[in-house]
Design an enzyme around this catalytic site. Sequence first.
Site, PDB file in Angstrom:
ATOM      1  N   GLU A  95       0.840  -1.192   0.000  1.00 30.91           N
ATOM      2  CA  GLU A  95       0.000   0.000   0.000  1.00 30.91           C
ATOM      3  C   GLU A  95       0.877   1.244   0.000  1.00 30.91           C
ATOM      4  O   GLU A  95       1.958   1.264   0.588  1.00 30.91           O
ATOM      5  CB  GLU A  95      -0.940  -0.004   1.202  1.00 30.91           C
ATOM      6  CG  GLU A  95      -2.092  -0.982   0.990  1.00 30.91           C
ATOM      7  CD  GLU A  95      -3.115  -0.956   2.087  1.00 30.91           C
ATOM      8  OE1 GLU A  95      -2.736  -0.804   3.265  1.00 30.91           O
ATOM      9  OE2 GLU A  95      -4.304  -1.095   1.783  1.00 30.91           O
ATOM     10  N   CYS A 108       3.597   8.665   0.521  1.00 34.53           N
ATOM     11  CA  CYS A 108       4.257   7.780   1.481  1.00 34.53           C
ATOM     12  C   CYS A 108       4.393   6.405   0.831  1.00 34.53           C
ATOM     13  O   CYS A 108       3.382   5.794   0.459  1.00 34.53           O
ATOM     14  CB  CYS A 108       3.414   7.702   2.758  1.00 34.53           C
ATOM     15  SG  CYS A 108       4.109   6.592   3.994  1.00 34.53           S
ATOM     16  N   CYS A 115       8.254  -6.552   7.078  1.00 33.53           N
ATOM     17  CA  CYS A 115       9.388  -5.875   7.712  1.00 33.53           C
ATOM     18  C   CYS A 115       9.993  -6.798   8.757  1.00 33.53           C
ATOM     19  O   CYS A 115       9.278  -7.508   9.463  1.00 33.53           O
ATOM     20  CB  CYS A 115       8.933  -4.572   8.373  1.00 33.53           C
ATOM     21  SG  CYS A 115      10.303  -3.637   9.075  1.00 33.53           S
ATOM     22  N   CYS A 119       8.988  -3.995  15.429  1.00 33.89           N
ATOM     23  CA  CYS A 119       8.695  -2.968  16.438  1.00 33.89           C
ATOM     24  C   CYS A 119       7.397  -3.336  17.167  1.00 33.89           C
ATOM     25  O   CYS A 119       6.434  -3.796  16.545  1.00 33.89           O
ATOM     26  CB  CYS A 119       8.575  -1.598  15.782  1.00 33.89           C
ATOM     27  SG  CYS A 119      10.097  -1.100  14.961  1.00 33.89           S
ATOM     28  N   CYS A 122       3.778  -2.168  16.035  1.00 32.04           N
ATOM     29  CA  CYS A 122       3.560  -2.156  14.588  1.00 32.04           C
ATOM     30  C   CYS A 122       3.092  -3.516  14.097  1.00 32.04           C
ATOM     31  O   CYS A 122       3.775  -4.528  14.277  1.00 32.04           O
ATOM     32  CB  CYS A 122       4.873  -1.779  13.898  1.00 32.04           C
ATOM     33  SG  CYS A 122       4.790  -1.882  12.112  1.00 32.04           S
ATOM     34  N   GLU A 165      11.733  -1.326   6.295  1.00 32.38           N
ATOM     35  CA  GLU A 165      12.815  -0.479   6.794  1.00 32.38           C
ATOM     36  C   GLU A 165      13.721  -0.163   5.599  1.00 32.38           C
ATOM     37  O   GLU A 165      14.410  -1.059   5.083  1.00 32.38           O
ATOM     38  CB  GLU A 165      13.558  -1.248   7.907  1.00 32.38           C
ATOM     39  CG  GLU A 165      14.961  -0.754   8.229  1.00 32.38           C
ATOM     40  CD  GLU A 165      15.029   0.728   8.581  1.00 32.38           C
ATOM     41  OE1 GLU A 165      14.307   1.164   9.485  1.00 32.38           O
ATOM     42  OE2 GLU A 165      15.825   1.443   7.935  1.00 32.38           O
ATOM     43  N   SER A 196      13.023   7.428   6.489  1.00 33.11           N
ATOM     44  CA  SER A 196      12.791   7.187   7.904  1.00 33.11           C
ATOM     45  C   SER A 196      13.348   5.821   8.284  1.00 33.11           C
ATOM     46  O   SER A 196      13.056   4.825   7.623  1.00 33.11           O
ATOM     47  CB  SER A 196      11.290   7.241   8.184  1.00 33.11           C
ATOM     48  OG  SER A 196      11.036   6.932   9.523  1.00 33.11           O
ATOM     49  N   LEU A 220      12.668   7.025  16.809  1.00 33.88           N
ATOM     50  CA  LEU A 220      13.325   6.884  18.114  1.00 33.88           C
ATOM     51  C   LEU A 220      12.415   6.152  19.104  1.00 33.88           C
ATOM     52  O   LEU A 220      12.768   5.097  19.614  1.00 33.88           O
ATOM     53  CB  LEU A 220      13.689   8.278  18.638  1.00 33.88           C
ATOM     54  CG  LEU A 220      14.750   8.314  19.714  1.00 33.88           C
ATOM     55  CD1 LEU A 220      16.078   7.834  19.184  1.00 33.88           C
ATOM     56  CD2 LEU A 220      14.884   9.725  20.275  1.00 33.88           C
ATOM     57  N   CYS A 338      -1.722   6.553  10.329  1.00 32.02           N
ATOM     58  CA  CYS A 338      -0.514   5.860  10.738  1.00 32.02           C
ATOM     59  C   CYS A 338      -0.871   4.541  11.421  1.00 32.02           C
ATOM     60  O   CYS A 338      -1.635   4.527  12.375  1.00 32.02           O
ATOM     61  CB  CYS A 338       0.271   6.705  11.724  1.00 32.02           C
ATOM     62  SG  CYS A 338       0.598   8.327  11.104  1.00 32.02           S
TER      63      CYS A 338
HETATM   64  S1  SF4 Z   1       7.599   0.475  12.592  1.00 30.27           S
HETATM   65 FE1  SF4 Z   1       8.655   0.428  10.619  1.00 30.27          FE
HETATM   66  S2  SF4 Z   1      10.637  -0.579  11.045  1.00 30.27           S
HETATM   67 FE2  SF4 Z   1       9.274  -1.024  12.784  1.00 30.27          FE
HETATM   68  S3  SF4 Z   1       8.349  -3.005  12.260  1.00 30.27           S
HETATM   69 FE3  SF4 Z   1       6.945  -1.396  11.543  1.00 30.27          FE
HETATM   70  S4  SF4 Z   1       7.496  -1.070   9.384  1.00 30.27           S
HETATM   71 FE4  SF4 Z   1       9.210  -2.154  10.373  1.00 30.27          FE
END
Ligand code: SF4
Length: 360
Positions: A95, A108, A115, A119, A122, A165, A196, A220, A338
């Site tokens: 997307e 974006c 990924c 995180c 996420c 990433e 980013s 961060l 987001c």
């Molecule tokens: S926040 Fe970004 S780097 Fe972290 S798991 Fe999600 S997509 Fe990956």
Amino acid sequence: MHTPPRPDVADMELPELEHALEALGHPRFHARQIFQWVYRRGITDFALMSDLGRELRAELAGAFTIGTPDVVRSERSEDGTAKFLLRLADGKQIESVFIPDTPSMTFCVSTQVGCAMKCGFCLTGKMGIDRNLTPGEIAGQVRVLARELGMLDARFNIVLMGMGEPLHNYDATMKALRILADEHGFAMSSRRITLSTVGVLPALERLATEPFMPNLAISLHATTEDQRDMLVPINRKYGLKELLDACRRFPLKRRERITFEYVLLRDVNDTPEDARRLVRLLNGIKGKVNLLPLNEAAGIPFERPSDDRVNRFARILSDHGMTVSVRKSRGRDIRAACGQLITESTRKAPGARLALLMER
Ligand code: SF4
């Protein structure tokens, strides 16, 4: 007999296409014409490239492809945000999002399917990495959005903040940026592109040496090593202190600053102590802080702080002289905000819901 795949013009920088044309016995300047058709006019059918001779067009169609993601679906939010579900040549889906008026127009885009960074806040991180995108697939998202939105001639910004990433897919990402920067294509200035990253340190050090250097945003999200180990697991390999040291060394031109993205999670990293620690951590770095109150979603084990807590956090930073912004959530009614973009996986069982774009 197995026919080798045709080279994909979408994966080529201009000099590569020039060499490929020369190898076929044609003048190099046709490469510039093809770039203009593909990037400035959104044309990916050689037959329509009317300033090339008919025989050349036919030969090119037999010799090359111009891989372009297909639009499976697009949705527009009441606030103008548009979310595009795109299908790649192998059927994988990603997307990309258009965000108007931030104050600029912003695309974006994603750099990976899935990924590997995991995180804690996420959903994309939970699915793991499926594969890297190619340079053509990364730059192709920009082409498709510009075409679909009628913005081939418009000025827009690009943020590499979608799924994946970027520094974990370094070579393809940097090549995509060079393609987007080509003066015969979109001619994107590095100032209009933001990369980013959670801080893959060896790649960040490499980025610091690039001739074409986008703006840098660091995800961060934490103010202690323990907290970041939990929220951004790559911190266990490349710790907060090392990351901030690398930021101090990162070459910045006059008036350039690093953006520090900080997702605010209630009772986790949103206390006044966190705010004061953040001030101390960023001391001496030319930076600004972008606060992102969490967009809650099923599967994310954190909550959004109240507006009062967000404002208190922001005020502590600004009282200490820091430039701080609080991101307004966009496109929530179409789940384009987001951390809210999800789509069906093409790899997993039908019905499996996967986050395909997360803000960091
Ligand atoms: S926040 Fe970004 S780097 Fe972290 S798991 Fe999600 S997509 Fe990956």
